[in-house]
Write a protein that holds these residues in place. Structure first.
Motif, mmCIF file in Angstrom:
data_model
loop_
_atom_site.group_PDB
_atom_site.id
_atom_site.type_symbol
_atom_site.label_atom_id
_atom_site.label_comp_id
_atom_site.label_asym_id
_atom_site.label_seq_id
_atom_site.Cartn_x
_atom_site.Cartn_y
_atom_site.Cartn_z
ATOM 1 N N MET A 1 -16.623 -43.820 3.214
ATOM 2 C CA MET A 1 -15.249 -43.374 3.302
ATOM 3 C C MET A 1 -14.911 -42.934 4.732
ATOM 4 N N GLU A 2 -15.847 -42.207 5.348
ATOM 5 C CA GLU A 2 -15.590 -41.735 6.708
ATOM 6 C C GLU A 2 -15.493 -42.899 7.693
ATOM 7 N N LEU A 3 -16.312 -43.932 7.482
ATOM 8 C CA LEU A 3 -16.268 -45.097 8.366
ATOM 9 C C LEU A 3 -14.919 -45.812 8.248
ATOM 10 N N LEU A 4 -14.397 -45.904 7.050
ATOM 11 C CA LEU A 4 -13.100 -46.542 6.842
ATOM 12 C C LEU A 4 -11.976 -45.756 7.531
ATOM 13 N N VAL A 5 -11.986 -44.446 7.382
ATOM 14 C CA VAL A 5 -10.954 -43.617 7.996
ATOM 15 C C VAL A 5 -11.073 -43.647 9.517
ATOM 16 N N ALA A 6 -12.303 -43.569 10.032
ATOM 17 C CA ALA A 6 -12.506 -43.617 11.483
ATOM 18 C C ALA A 6 -12.074 -44.973 12.048
ATOM 19 N N SER A 7 -12.367 -46.042 11.320
ATOM 20 C CA SER A 7 -11.935 -47.372 11.769
ATOM 21 C C SER A 7 -10.414 -47.497 11.756
ATOM 22 N N ALA A 8 -9.781 -46.950 10.726
ATOM 23 C CA ALA A 8 -8.316 -46.997 10.649
ATOM 24 C C ALA A 8 -7.683 -46.214 11.791
ATOM 25 N N VAL A 9 -8.240 -45.050 12.108
ATOM 26 C CA VAL A 9 -7.720 -44.255 13.225
ATOM 27 C C VAL A 9 -7.909 -45.010 14.533
ATOM 28 N N GLY A 10 -9.048 -45.642 14.720
ATOM 29 C CA GLY A 10 -9.306 -46.406 15.939
ATOM 30 C C GLY A 10 -8.385 -47.599 16.090
ATOM 31 N N VAL A 11 -8.175 -48.329 15.000
ATOM 32 C CA VAL A 11 -7.294 -49.503 15.062
ATOM 33 C C VAL A 11 -5.849 -49.081 15.326
ATOM 34 N N MET A 12 -5.390 -48.024 14.653
ATOM 35 C CA MET A 12 -4.019 -47.556 14.886
ATOM 36 C C MET A 12 -3.839 -47.034 16.305
ATOM 37 N N THR A 13 -4.852 -46.365 16.842
ATOM 38 C CA THR A 13 -4.769 -45.869 18.220
ATOM 39 C C THR A 13 -4.736 -47.027 19.208
ATOM 40 N N ALA A 14 -5.600 -48.011 19.017
ATOM 41 C CA ALA A 14 -5.629 -49.164 19.926
ATOM 42 C C ALA A 14 -4.313 -49.941 19.869
ATOM 43 N N ALA A 15 -3.800 -50.175 18.671
ATOM 44 C CA ALA A 15 -2.536 -50.896 18.540
ATOM 45 C C ALA A 15 -1.382 -50.083 19.115
ATOM 46 N N GLY A 16 -1.411 -48.774 18.928
ATOM 47 C CA GLY A 16 -0.362 -47.919 19.472
ATOM 48 C C GLY A 16 -0.362 -47.906 20.989
ATOM 49 N N ILE A 17 -1.538 -47.831 21.599
ATOM 50 C CA ILE A 17 -1.624 -47.858 23.061
ATOM 51 C C ILE A 17 -1.173 -49.210 23.594
ATOM 52 N N TYR A 18 -1.572 -50.284 22.929
ATOM 53 C CA TYR A 18 -1.133 -51.618 23.350
ATOM 54 C C TYR A 18 0.390 -51.728 23.318
ATOM 55 N N LEU A 19 1.007 -51.237 22.244
ATOM 56 C CA LEU A 19 2.455 -51.342 22.120
ATOM 57 C C LEU A 19 3.184 -50.419 23.094
ATOM 58 N N VAL A 20 2.620 -49.258 23.394
ATOM 59 C CA VAL A 20 3.259 -48.348 24.341
ATOM 60 C C VAL A 20 3.268 -48.950 25.741
ATOM 61 N N LEU A 21 2.271 -49.764 26.070
ATOM 62 C CA LEU A 21 2.192 -50.361 27.395
ATOM 63 C C LEU A 21 3.054 -51.611 27.547
ATOM 64 N N ALA A 45 -8.128 -35.949 8.176
ATOM 65 C CA ALA A 45 -9.545 -36.195 7.918
ATOM 66 C C ALA A 45 -10.423 -35.091 8.475
ATOM 67 N N SER A 46 -9.905 -34.312 9.404
ATOM 68 C CA SER A 46 -10.723 -33.239 9.975
ATOM 69 C C SER A 46 -10.963 -32.108 8.972
ATOM 70 N N GLY A 47 -10.204 -32.077 7.888
ATOM 71 C CA GLY A 47 -10.392 -31.061 6.860
ATOM 72 C C GLY A 47 -11.388 -31.473 5.800
ATOM 73 N N ARG A 48 -12.315 -32.328 6.128
ATOM 74 C CA ARG A 48 -13.337 -32.859 5.218
ATOM 75 C C ARG A 48 -12.697 -33.651 4.082
ATOM 76 N N LEU A 49 -13.124 -34.876 3.930
ATOM 77 C CA LEU A 49 -12.561 -35.757 2.916
ATOM 78 C C LEU A 49 -13.255 -35.501 1.576
ATOM 79 N N THR A 50 -12.629 -34.730 0.745
ATOM 80 C CA THR A 50 -13.143 -34.484 -0.596
ATOM 81 C C THR A 50 -12.083 -34.918 -1.596
ATOM 82 N N VAL A 51 -12.507 -35.631 -2.615
ATOM 83 C CA VAL A 51 -11.580 -36.182 -3.600
ATOM 84 C C VAL A 51 -11.547 -35.270 -4.815
ATOM 85 N N GLY A 52 -10.352 -34.906 -5.254
ATOM 86 C CA GLY A 52 -10.177 -34.123 -6.472
ATOM 87 C C GLY A 52 -10.499 -32.654 -6.335
#
Length: 116
Positions: A1-21, A45-52
């Motif tokens: 789960m953490e890998l998925l969230v970290a990857s999503a944050v990385g992809v959104m950051t990279a795409a956001g920087i590309y579009l800002v430039l 995600a910094s508040g620990r990912l716990t479900v339920g």
């Protein structure tokens, strides 16, 4: 789960920087929105990912989530909405004033002299 969230944050950051430039107004606005989404997901995600798990610690609870990142994300959503509205209005004013949506510092006279 953490890998998925970290990857999503990385992809959104990279795409956001590309579009800002980019040199157009609309991609810059989209890039800023993507960057704010990435920051919001990172804060959440910094508040620990716990479900339920409840966000408040009670006497009989042993597992809980931290409510502070949730409050920070709600505040960041409101601020990013306001800043997006401001940037859209600035971009719209620049477009209506010059009939062009380029984001650059050179005036049109300097560009035509360089081409000649």
């Amino acid at each position: 789960m953490e890998l998925l969230v970290a990857s999503a944050v990385g992809v959104m950051t990279a795409a956001g920087i590309y579009l800002v430039l980019r040199l157009r107004t609309f991609p810059v606005i989209l890039g800023m929105s993507l960057l704010t989404y990435a920051v919001n997901v990172f804060l959440f995600a910094s508040g620990r990912l716990t479900v339920g798990a409840p966000p408040v610690l009670r006497d009989d609870m042993t597992v809980y989530t931290d409510p502070l990142p949730q409050a920070l994300v709600l505040t960041a959503i409101v601020i990013s909405f306001g800043m997006t509205a401001v940037v859209v209005m600035i971009g719209l004013g620049a477009f209506l004033g010059s009939d062009d949506d380029h984001v650059d510092d050179q005036p049109e006279e300097a560009e035509t002299e360089e081409k000649a």
